[in-house]
Design a protein around this motif. Structure first.
Motif, PDB file in Angstrom:
ATOM      1  N   GLU A  32      35.399  39.380  58.882  1.00  0.00           N
ATOM      2  CA  GLU A  32      34.072  38.544  59.263  1.00  0.00           C
ATOM      3  C   GLU A  32      33.135  39.867  58.693  1.00  0.00           C
ATOM      4  O   GLU A  32      32.763  40.507  59.333  1.00  0.00           O
ATOM      5  CB  GLU A  32      34.175  38.147  60.349  1.00  0.00           C
ATOM      6  N   VAL A  33      32.156  39.308  57.820  1.00  0.00           N
ATOM      7  CA  VAL A  33      30.853  40.074  57.289  1.00  0.00           C
ATOM      8  C   VAL A  33      29.835  39.459  57.286  1.00  0.00           C
ATOM      9  O   VAL A  33      29.991  38.036  57.101  1.00  0.00           O
ATOM     10  CB  VAL A  33      31.300  40.997  56.114  1.00  0.00           C
ATOM     11  N   GLY A  34      28.651  40.035  56.865  1.00  0.00           N
ATOM     12  CA  GLY A  34      27.534  39.435  56.634  1.00  0.00           C
ATOM     13  C   GLY A  34      27.528  38.563  55.351  1.00  0.00           C
ATOM     14  O   GLY A  34      28.294  39.150  54.290  1.00  0.00           O
ATOM     15  N   LEU A  35      26.647  37.725  54.992  1.00  0.00           N
ATOM     16  CA  LEU A  35      26.654  36.943  53.651  1.00  0.00           C
ATOM     17  C   LEU A  35      26.228  37.971  52.581  1.00  0.00           C
ATOM     18  O   LEU A  35      26.807  37.952  51.392  1.00  0.00           O
ATOM     19  CB  LEU A  35      25.542  35.900  53.887  1.00  0.00           C
ATOM     20  N   ASP A  36      25.296  39.045  52.850  1.00  0.00           N
ATOM     21  CA  ASP A  36      24.875  39.758  51.929  1.00  0.00           C
ATOM     22  C   ASP A  36      26.009  41.091  51.616  1.00  0.00           C
ATOM     23  O   ASP A  36      25.841  41.701  50.803  1.00  0.00           O
ATOM     24  CB  ASP A  36      23.654  40.493  52.583  1.00  0.00           C
ATOM     25  N   GLN A  37      27.143  40.662  51.951  1.00  0.00           N
ATOM     26  CA  GLN A  37      28.425  41.819  52.029  1.00  0.00           C
ATOM     27  C   GLN A  37      29.369  40.944  51.125  1.00  0.00           C
ATOM     28  O   GLN A  37      30.310  41.774  50.789  1.00  0.00           O
ATOM     29  CB  GLN A  37      28.837  42.359  53.249  1.00  0.00           C
ATOM     30  N   VAL A  38      29.236  39.941  50.693  1.00  0.00           N
ATOM     31  CA  VAL A  38      30.204  39.117  50.142  1.00  0.00           C
ATOM     32  C   VAL A  38      30.030  38.990  48.485  1.00  0.00           C
ATOM     33  O   VAL A  38      28.709  38.806  48.170  1.00  0.00           O
ATOM     34  CB  VAL A  38      30.227  37.730  50.716  1.00  0.00           C
ATOM     35  N   SER A  39      30.998  39.228  47.978  1.00  0.00           N
ATOM     36  CA  SER A  39      30.854  39.220  46.275  1.00  0.00           C
ATOM     37  C   SER A  39      32.197  38.117  45.749  1.00  0.00           C
ATOM     38  O   SER A  39      33.131  37.963  46.662  1.00  0.00           O
ATOM     39  CB  SER A  39      31.160  40.458  45.646  1.00  0.00           C
ATOM     40  N   VAL A  40      31.887  37.503  44.877  1.00  0.00           N
ATOM     41  CA  VAL A  40      32.732  36.617  44.218  1.00  0.00           C
ATOM     42  C   VAL A  40      32.968  37.279  42.745  1.00  0.00           C
ATOM     43  O   VAL A  40      32.305  37.633  41.890  1.00  0.00           O
ATOM     44  CB  VAL A  40      32.077  35.277  43.988  1.00  0.00           C
ATOM     45  N   THR A  41      34.349  37.010  42.456  1.00  0.00           N
ATOM     46  CA  THR A  41      35.042  37.563  41.175  1.00  0.00           C
ATOM     47  C   THR A  41      35.791  36.469  40.629  1.00  0.00           C
ATOM     48  O   THR A  41      36.556  35.723  41.272  1.00  0.00           O
ATOM     49  CB  THR A  41      35.655  38.732  41.445  1.00  0.00           C
ATOM     50  N   ALA A  42      36.246  36.969  39.293  1.00  0.00           N
ATOM     51  CA  ALA A  42      36.981  35.936  38.569  1.00  0.00           C
ATOM     52  C   ALA A  42      38.369  36.522  38.514  1.00  0.00           C
ATOM     53  O   ALA A  42      39.174  36.872  37.828  1.00  0.00           O
ATOM     54  CB  ALA A  42      36.631  35.758  37.205  1.00  0.00           C
ATOM     55  N   GLY A  43      39.132  36.108  39.740  1.00  0.00           N
ATOM     56  CA  GLY A  43      40.356  36.827  40.035  1.00  0.00           C
ATOM     57  C   GLY A  43      40.543  38.112  40.585  1.00  0.00           C
ATOM     58  O   GLY A  43      39.554  38.933  40.502  1.00  0.00           O
ATOM     59  N   SER A  44      41.510  38.559  41.327  1.00  0.00           N
ATOM     60  CA  SER A  44      41.795  39.711  42.280  1.00  0.00           C
ATOM     61  C   SER A  44      41.687  40.857  41.157  1.00  0.00           C
ATOM     62  O   SER A  44      41.238  42.039  41.372  1.00  0.00           O
ATOM     63  CB  SER A  44      42.900  39.691  43.192  1.00  0.00           C
ATOM     64  N   GLN A  45      42.422  40.577  39.828  1.00  0.00           N
ATOM     65  CA  GLN A  45      42.459  41.704  38.860  1.00  0.00           C
ATOM     66  C   GLN A  45      41.219  42.237  38.510  1.00  0.00           C
ATOM     67  O   GLN A  45      41.075  43.599  38.467  1.00  0.00           O
ATOM     68  CB  GLN A  45      43.443  41.383  37.427  1.00  0.00           C
ATOM     69  N   GLN A  46      40.249  41.446  38.205  1.00  0.00           N
ATOM     70  CA  GLN A  46      38.862  41.708  37.991  1.00  0.00           C
ATOM     71  C   GLN A  46      38.296  42.468  39.143  1.00  0.00           C
ATOM     72  O   GLN A  46      37.704  43.557  38.932  1.00  0.00           O
ATOM     73  CB  GLN A  46      38.339  40.650  37.758  1.00  0.00           C
ATOM     74  N   ALA A  47      38.378  42.060  40.389  1.00  0.00           N
ATOM     75  CA  ALA A  47      37.987  42.840  41.544  1.00  0.00           C
ATOM     76  C   ALA A  47      38.486  44.279  41.585  1.00  0.00           C
ATOM     77  O   ALA A  47      37.977  45.423  42.253  1.00  0.00           O
ATOM     78  CB  ALA A  47      38.300  42.237  42.892  1.00  0.00           C
ATOM     79  N   LEU A  48      39.876  44.334  41.391  1.00  0.00           N
ATOM     80  CA  LEU A  48      40.619  45.922  41.477  1.00  0.00           C
ATOM     81  C   LEU A  48      39.870  46.794  40.424  1.00  0.00           C
ATOM     82  O   LEU A  48      39.686  47.717  40.802  1.00  0.00           O
ATOM     83  CB  LEU A  48      42.153  45.628  41.280  1.00  0.00           C
ATOM     84  N   VAL A  49      39.689  46.166  39.447  1.00  0.00           N
ATOM     85  CA  VAL A  49      39.027  47.158  38.063  1.00  0.00           C
ATOM     86  C   VAL A  49      37.781  47.555  38.529  1.00  0.00           C
ATOM     87  O   VAL A  49      37.408  48.718  38.597  1.00  0.00           O
ATOM     88  CB  VAL A  49      39.351  46.470  36.728  1.00  0.00           C
TER      89      VAL A  49
END
Length: 461
Positions: free
Chosen positions: A161-178
């Motif tokens: 649970e975090v604030g909305l300003d701490q949320v990011s959206v990515t195209a899959g977890s591999q992109q997020a890991l990179v």
């Protein structure tokens, strides 16, 4: 430990580069056989009359080139340069393209129709929307607030649970890991991970020119003292799947999560916590994020719980790194696949994604129970796979090869290994076989192989 002492006069250029070239030459000439334990930084520096930092830089570069592999608490070993960048390739070669007639137990994936029952109607709704042309256009602006709201809702379901300003959206977890690796480290930096870890993470680390060091585990997952030791040696980032770890299925208890969080604080380090399998064990302790929110990047995805095809993942980030993380995502993709994100958000808002996750969890539990029954495992853990510890006369490579001979495809354990793990085992997916009958057939083959080895399972999955 080897007494290796190269003659650097044959190699021009900076001292660290000369050491790397000497390692490469001696590996090629078999003067440094595979598995050789290299001299310590201090010992080699003293005998070569160079600084410890020079040797450290040389070893780091040699690891990046695939010549060496460092292991927390054990040392640095000569590895096979031909296997550099091959972890993901080895895994995918059997996971996605098994030969006809082979029962695939190599890939962890949603069972059944891959979530088509849930996604199909939503895509039909999208096709009729008046704003479809806009969704299909270049969308270069920041992710829409509705996507982050849905992401925050999904993260909260996993205890992040975090604030909305701490949320990011990515195209899959591999992109997020990179993006996370690029945000938190620099080329040459050392990153820690479980001694067996996700092959895609290994591939990302190699791509970005970082060095990956394995941290010792036991049947309950990461050992906090070993994490502390890795941080003390200079690593500033740990990657872990704290809940239903891939491939061992271990889940860290509350005390270990807290200890790892405290270690990160003491050493000014960060943690990437992968929540990909969190939905499989709702009773697991709260994420590490809860204990060190300013030190933890919590990533999760719909790929296993709903469908891989949506390519939608969410990240809960400390405020100080979010801007850089989002910039990295922008550099990697320029524009995110908005129609897919829109479909994912519609599924979450309608509660369908949650239903899909629960269906997958129940199916995995049924398949794991069958595995426990056939293989004689007392307390099987909720997971998409089982982990079979290998004891002599079996080794993982021999077991995988023999299973293939008997028409069961398993992933090579080396594709998960970081360095030289202190334990050996085999991962077998229970969700890849198309139905319970086929799964039972494959499990009986594995049971026969284990019986041939006359060695009982050393621990439960």
């Amino acid at each position: 430990m080897s007494n290796w002492l190269p003659d650097l006069s044959a190699f021009p250029g900076p001292k660290y580069r000369a050491i790397v070239d000497a390692i490469a030459a001696d590996v090629a000439a078999k003067r440094l056989p595979l598995g050789t334990r290299m001299p310590t930084h201090r010992d080699l520096a003293w005998r070569l009359k160079v600084t410890v930092g020079t040797v450290a830089r040389a070893y780091t570069e040699a690891e990046r080139l695939g010549l060496l592999s460092g292991e927390v608490g054990r040392g640095t070993f000569v590895t096979d340069p031909d296997k550099k960048d091959s972890a993901l390739g080895q895994y995918l070669s059997v996971a996605w393209a098994p030969h006809p007639g082979i029962i695939n137990m190599a890939v962890n994936r949603p069972s059944g129709d891959q979530g088509a029952w849930a996604v199909g109607p939503v895509l039909a709704q999208l096709a009729k929307r008046a704003d479809l042309p806009q969704l299909l256009s270049y969308n270069l602006e920041s992710v829409a607030q509705r996507h982050r709201v849905a992401g925050r809702k999904w993260l909260a379901l996993e205890g992040a649970e975090v604030g909305l300003d701490q949320v990011s959206v990515t195209a899959g977890s591999q992109q997020a890991l990179v993006a996370a690796i690029a945000t938190l480290t620099r080329p040459g930096d050392v990153i820690l991970a479980e001694e067996y870890t996700y092959p895609g993470f290994k591939s990302a680390v190699t791509l970005l020119g970082r060095s990956l060091v394995g941290v010792m585990m036991d049947e309950n997952g990461l050992i906090p003292d070993e994490v502390e030791r890795g941080f003390a040696k200079g690593a500033r980032l740990l990657y872990t799947t704290a809940t239903v770890q891939n491939p061992t299925t271990a889940t860290l208890d509350e005390s270990r999560r807290r200890a790892i969080a405290e270690a990160a604080r003491r050493h000014d380090a960060f943690i990437i916590e992968d929540g990909v399998h969190r939905f499989l064990d709702p009773t697991a302790p709260p994420p590490i994020l809860v204990h060190a929110p300013e030190r933890t990047l919590y990533l999760t995805t719909l790929s296993k719980s709903v469908t891989p095809g949506l390519r939608t993942s969410f990240a809960a980030l400390p405020g100080e790194v979010k801007g850089r993380f989002d910039a990295a995502i922008g550099a990697l993709s320029l524009a995110l696949p908005i129609p897919l994100l829109e479909a994912a958000c519609m599924l979450i808002d309608a509660g369908i994604a949650q239903e899909a996750a629960e269906r997958q969890r129940r199916d995995a539990l049924a398949r794991i129970a069958l595995a426990g029954e056939i293989l004689g495992i007392a307390k099987p853990r909720p997971a998409f796979n089982i982990w079979l510890p290998m004891t002599l006369p079996w080794t993982s490579s021999a077991f995988v090869a023999e299973a293939a001979r008997r028409a069961v495809s398993l992933p090579p354990t080396d594709s998960f290994a970081v360095g030289r793990p202190h334990m050996d085992g085999v991962r077998a997916s229970v969700t890849a076989p198309p139905d319970m009958e086929t799964l039972a057939q494959a499990l009986h083959i594995l049971a026969d192989l284990l019986a041939c080895g006359s060695a009982p399972l050393a621990m439960t999955v």
